[in-house]
Design a protein around this motif. Structure first.
Motif, PDB file in Angstrom:
ATOM      1  N   GLY A   1      -5.559  -8.182  -7.417  1.00 49.72           N
ATOM      2  CA  GLY A   1      -5.067  -7.166  -6.497  1.00 49.72           C
ATOM      3  C   GLY A   1      -5.822  -5.871  -6.709  1.00 49.72           C
ATOM      4  N   THR A   2      -5.809  -5.055  -5.704  1.00 47.80           N
ATOM      5  CA  THR A   2      -6.426  -3.740  -5.793  1.00 47.80           C
ATOM      6  C   THR A   2      -5.429  -2.723  -5.250  1.00 47.80           C
ATOM      7  OG1 THR A   2      -8.600  -4.726  -5.429  1.00 47.80           O
ATOM      8  CG2 THR A   2      -8.413  -2.344  -5.140  1.00 47.80           C
ATOM      9  N   ALA A   3      -4.979  -1.835  -6.113  1.00 44.86           N
ATOM     10  CA  ALA A   3      -4.047  -0.790  -5.692  1.00 44.86           C
ATOM     11  C   ALA A   3      -4.854   0.393  -5.189  1.00 44.86           C
ATOM     12  CB  ALA A   3      -3.156  -0.380  -6.860  1.00 44.86           C
ATOM     13  N   GLN A   4      -4.615   0.732  -3.951  1.00 42.47           N
ATOM     14  CA  GLN A   4      -5.283   1.874  -3.336  1.00 42.47           C
ATOM     15  C   GLN A   4      -4.279   3.007  -3.233  1.00 42.47           C
ATOM     16  OE1 GLN A   4      -6.371  -0.274   0.187  1.00 42.47           O
ATOM     17  NE2 GLN A   4      -8.455  -0.588  -0.553  1.00 42.47           N
ATOM     18  N   TRP A   5      -4.613   4.139  -3.799  1.00 39.18           N
ATOM     19  CA  TRP A   5      -3.687   5.258  -3.878  1.00 39.18           C
ATOM     20  C   TRP A   5      -3.542   5.994  -2.554  1.00 39.18           C
ATOM     21  CZ3 TRP A   5      -0.718   5.600  -8.047  1.00 39.18           C
ATOM     22  CH2 TRP A   5      -1.129   4.917  -9.185  1.00 39.18           C
ATOM     23  N   GLY A   6      -4.596   6.015  -1.762  1.00 34.77           N
ATOM     24  CA  GLY A   6      -4.521   6.681  -0.474  1.00 34.77           C
ATOM     25  C   GLY A   6      -4.651   8.191  -0.531  1.00 34.77           C
ATOM     26  N   ASP A   7      -4.934   8.730  -1.712  1.00 37.17           N
ATOM     27  CA  ASP A   7      -5.057  10.187  -1.826  1.00 37.17           C
ATOM     28  C   ASP A   7      -6.421  10.607  -2.382  1.00 37.17           C
ATOM     29  OD1 ASP A   7      -4.881   9.436  -4.464  1.00 37.17           O
ATOM     30  OD2 ASP A   7      -3.054  10.555  -4.905  1.00 37.17           O
ATOM     31  N   GLY A   8      -7.399   9.715  -2.250  1.00 36.54           N
ATOM     32  CA  GLY A   8      -8.734  10.043  -2.712  1.00 36.54           C
ATOM     33  C   GLY A   8      -9.063   9.550  -4.115  1.00 36.54           C
ATOM     34  N   ARG A   9      -8.041   9.138  -4.867  1.00 36.59           N
ATOM     35  CA  ARG A   9      -8.295   8.605  -6.211  1.00 36.59           C
ATOM     36  C   ARG A   9      -8.970   7.248  -6.106  1.00 36.59           C
ATOM     37  NH1 ARG A   9      -2.715   8.721  -9.302  1.00 36.59           N
ATOM     38  NH2 ARG A   9      -1.860   8.815  -7.206  1.00 36.59           N
ATOM     39  N   GLU A  10      -9.711   6.895  -7.164  1.00 39.84           N
ATOM     40  CA  GLU A  10     -10.341   5.574  -7.225  1.00 39.84           C
ATOM     41  C   GLU A  10      -9.271   4.491  -7.301  1.00 39.84           C
ATOM     42  OE1 GLU A  10     -13.626   4.720  -7.101  1.00 39.84           O
ATOM     43  OE2 GLU A  10     -14.026   6.820  -6.648  1.00 39.84           O
ATOM     44  N   ASP A  11      -9.612   3.298  -6.856  1.00 41.49           N
ATOM     45  CA  ASP A  11      -8.688   2.164  -6.867  1.00 41.49           C
ATOM     46  C   ASP A  11      -8.321   1.737  -8.285  1.00 41.49           C
ATOM     47  OD1 ASP A  11      -9.002   2.174  -4.134  1.00 41.49           O
ATOM     48  OD2 ASP A  11     -10.338   0.437  -4.098  1.00 41.49           O
ATOM     49  N   THR A  12      -7.212   1.014  -8.395  1.00 40.66           N
ATOM     50  CA  THR A  12      -6.808   0.371  -9.638  1.00 40.66           C
ATOM     51  C   THR A  12      -6.886  -1.133  -9.423  1.00 40.66           C
ATOM     52  OG1 THR A  12      -5.331   2.187 -10.253  1.00 40.66           O
ATOM     53  CG2 THR A  12      -4.930   0.051 -11.316  1.00 40.66           C
ATOM     54  N   ALA A  13      -7.654  -1.813 -10.263  1.00 35.17           N
ATOM     55  CA  ALA A  13      -7.800  -3.272 -10.165  1.00 35.17           C
ATOM     56  C   ALA A  13      -6.698  -3.933 -10.988  1.00 35.17           C
ATOM     57  CB  ALA A  13      -9.168  -3.685 -10.694  1.00 35.17           C
TER      58      ALA A  13
ATOM     59  N   GLN B   1       0.837  -1.199   0.000  1.00 33.32           N
ATOM     60  CA  GLN B   1       0.000   0.000   0.000  1.00 33.32           C
ATOM     61  C   GLN B   1       0.875   1.254   0.000  1.00 33.32           C
ATOM     62  OE1 GLN B   1      -3.539  -0.175  -0.033  1.00 33.32           O
ATOM     63  NE2 GLN B   1      -3.093  -2.304  -0.419  1.00 33.32           N
ATOM     64  N   ALA B   2       0.236   2.394  -0.184  1.00 26.93           N
ATOM     65  CA  ALA B   2       0.861   3.716  -0.101  1.00 26.93           C
ATOM     66  C   ALA B   2       1.947   3.879  -1.158  1.00 26.93           C
ATOM     67  CB  ALA B   2       1.367   3.985   1.306  1.00 26.93           C
ATOM     68  N   THR B   3       3.194   4.085  -0.742  1.00 35.31           N
ATOM     69  CA  THR B   3       4.248   4.403  -1.702  1.00 35.31           C
ATOM     70  C   THR B   3       4.900   3.174  -2.326  1.00 35.31           C
ATOM     71  OG1 THR B   3       5.890   4.519   0.057  1.00 35.31           O
ATOM     72  CG2 THR B   3       4.787   6.587  -0.546  1.00 35.31           C
ATOM     73  N   CYS B   4       4.444   1.987  -1.977  1.00 30.48           N
ATOM     74  CA  CYS B   4       4.974   0.764  -2.584  1.00 30.48           C
ATOM     75  C   CYS B   4       4.516   0.714  -4.038  1.00 30.48           C
ATOM     76  CB  CYS B   4       4.480  -0.466  -1.830  1.00 30.48           C
ATOM     77  SG  CYS B   4       5.071  -2.005  -2.527  1.00 30.48           S
ATOM     78  N   ARG B   5       5.444   0.650  -4.991  1.00 30.78           N
ATOM     79  CA  ARG B   5       5.093   0.664  -6.409  1.00 30.78           C
ATOM     80  C   ARG B   5       5.817  -0.453  -7.158  1.00 30.78           C
ATOM     81  NH1 ARG B   5       1.842   3.845  -4.551  1.00 30.78           N
ATOM     82  NH2 ARG B   5       1.676   6.021  -5.049  1.00 30.78           N
ATOM     83  N   THR B   6       5.128  -1.010  -8.119  1.00 33.74           N
ATOM     84  CA  THR B   6       5.724  -1.973  -9.045  1.00 33.74           C
ATOM     85  C   THR B   6       5.084  -1.735 -10.404  1.00 33.74           C
ATOM     86  OG1 THR B   6       6.244  -4.303  -9.418  1.00 33.74           O
ATOM     87  CG2 THR B   6       4.052  -3.811  -8.557  1.00 33.74           C
ATOM     88  N   THR B   7       5.736  -2.173 -11.455  1.00 34.79           N
ATOM     89  CA  THR B   7       5.186  -1.984 -12.790  1.00 34.79           C
ATOM     90  C   THR B   7       4.561  -3.286 -13.286  1.00 34.79           C
ATOM     91  OG1 THR B   7       7.185  -2.641 -13.987  1.00 34.79           O
ATOM     92  CG2 THR B   7       7.031  -0.321 -13.283  1.00 34.79           C
ATOM     93  N   PRO B   8       3.643  -3.194 -14.240  1.00 37.34           N
ATOM     94  CA  PRO B   8       3.091  -4.422 -14.835  1.00 37.34           C
ATOM     95  C   PRO B   8       4.182  -5.319 -15.427  1.00 37.34           C
ATOM     96  CG  PRO B   8       1.707  -2.567 -15.380  1.00 37.34           C
ATOM     97  CD  PRO B   8       2.942  -2.002 -14.717  1.00 37.34           C
ATOM     98  N   LEU B   9       5.201  -4.737 -16.046  1.00 35.30           N
ATOM     99  CA  LEU B   9       6.277  -5.551 -16.620  1.00 35.30           C
ATOM    100  C   LEU B   9       7.047  -6.293 -15.532  1.00 35.30           C
ATOM    101  CD1 LEU B   9       7.868  -6.595 -19.015  1.00 35.30           C
ATOM    102  CD2 LEU B   9       9.276  -4.525 -18.894  1.00 35.30           C
ATOM    103  N   GLN B  10       7.321  -5.634 -14.413  1.00 37.76           N
ATOM    104  CA  GLN B  10       8.008  -6.311 -13.311  1.00 37.76           C
ATOM    105  C   GLN B  10       7.196  -7.497 -12.817  1.00 37.76           C
ATOM    106  OE1 GLN B  10       8.355  -2.813 -10.842  1.00 37.76           O
ATOM    107  NE2 GLN B  10      10.581  -2.742 -11.099  1.00 37.76           N
ATOM    108  N   MET B  11       5.894  -7.316 -12.673  1.00 43.68           N
ATOM    109  CA  MET B  11       5.038  -8.408 -12.211  1.00 43.68           C
ATOM    110  C   MET B  11       4.956  -9.519 -13.262  1.00 43.68           C
ATOM    111  SD  MET B  11       4.380  -7.647  -9.171  1.00 43.68           S
ATOM    112  CE  MET B  11       3.331  -9.056  -8.876  1.00 43.68           C
ATOM    113  N   ALA B  12       4.900  -9.156 -14.534  1.00 42.19           N
ATOM    114  CA  ALA B  12       4.844 -10.165 -15.593  1.00 42.19           C
ATOM    115  C   ALA B  12       6.114 -11.011 -15.603  1.00 42.19           C
ATOM    116  CB  ALA B  12       4.629  -9.497 -16.951  1.00 42.19           C
ATOM    117  N   VAL B  13       7.263 -10.395 -15.396  1.00 40.55           N
ATOM    118  CA  VAL B  13       8.523 -11.141 -15.344  1.00 40.55           C
ATOM    119  C   VAL B  13       8.507 -12.123 -14.173  1.00 40.55           C
ATOM    120  CG1 VAL B  13      11.013 -10.938 -14.882  1.00 40.55           C
ATOM    121  CG2 VAL B  13       9.917  -9.437 -16.555  1.00 40.55           C
TER     122      VAL B  13
END
Length: 159
Positions: free
Chosen positions: A91-103, A10-22
């Motif tokens: 997974g559901t990415a929650q931005w934590g800043d009021g933006r809608e989630d990313t599925a 959550q929060a500032t933890c970030r990964t890219t779709p390519l990283q996850m695909a690998v």
């Protein structure tokens, strides 16, 4: 506090779709290093750099077994394809800043004849299993169908 939230993605933890695909390609292959390819709309193939060993084959097999259960009996059931060993996780990415989630839904096939991995990210969407998994299934099924039709063409004898 960001480090605490980052521990579970959550929060500032970030990964890219390519990283996850690998990572999923590595798991689906049983721990073999994978070389992903990217395709542009124009159909040109672009190689990426080779990957490295992330963990042992027994760990990859254990993870694959768990991820296969997620598709066959869990939140990823909308990515299930009859006769294929599909692994995946929502997974559901929650931005934590009021933006809608990313599925999210990341899926791969445990079959060397179909070495496909997809990562679906839908901004401002519902949960990954219900909204992104069906897209992953359609993409994997299309890749399987294309592979099967190409193999069928190759097997046709010339006159």
């Amino acid at each position: 506090i960001d480090k605490l939230y980052g521990a579970f993605g959550q929060a500032t933890c970030r990964t890219t779709p390519l990283q996850m695909a690998v990572i999923y390609g590595y798991i689906a292959s049983g721990g073999d290093s994978v070389l992903p390819y990217l395709f542009e709309i124009d159909g040109k193939e672009h190689e990426t750099e080779e990957t490295f060993a992330m963990f042992g084959s027994s760990t990859a097999e254990t993870l694959a077994d768990m991820l296969e259960q997620s598709v066959s009996n869990g939140s990823g059931s909308k990515a299930y394809i009859e006769g294929m060993n599909v692994i995946g996780k929502s997974g559901t990415a929650q931005w934590g800043d009021g933006r809608e989630d990313t599925a999210w839904f990341i899926a791969a096939i445990r079959n060397e004849d179909y070495p496909f991995v997809v990562c679906v990210c839908l901004d401002e969407s519902s949960k990954g299993g219900s909204s992104a998994a069906p897209f992953a299934r359609k993409m994997l099924q299309s890749a399987i169908d294309l592979t099967n039709s190409e193999n069928a063409v190759e097997e046709v004898p010339e006159e």
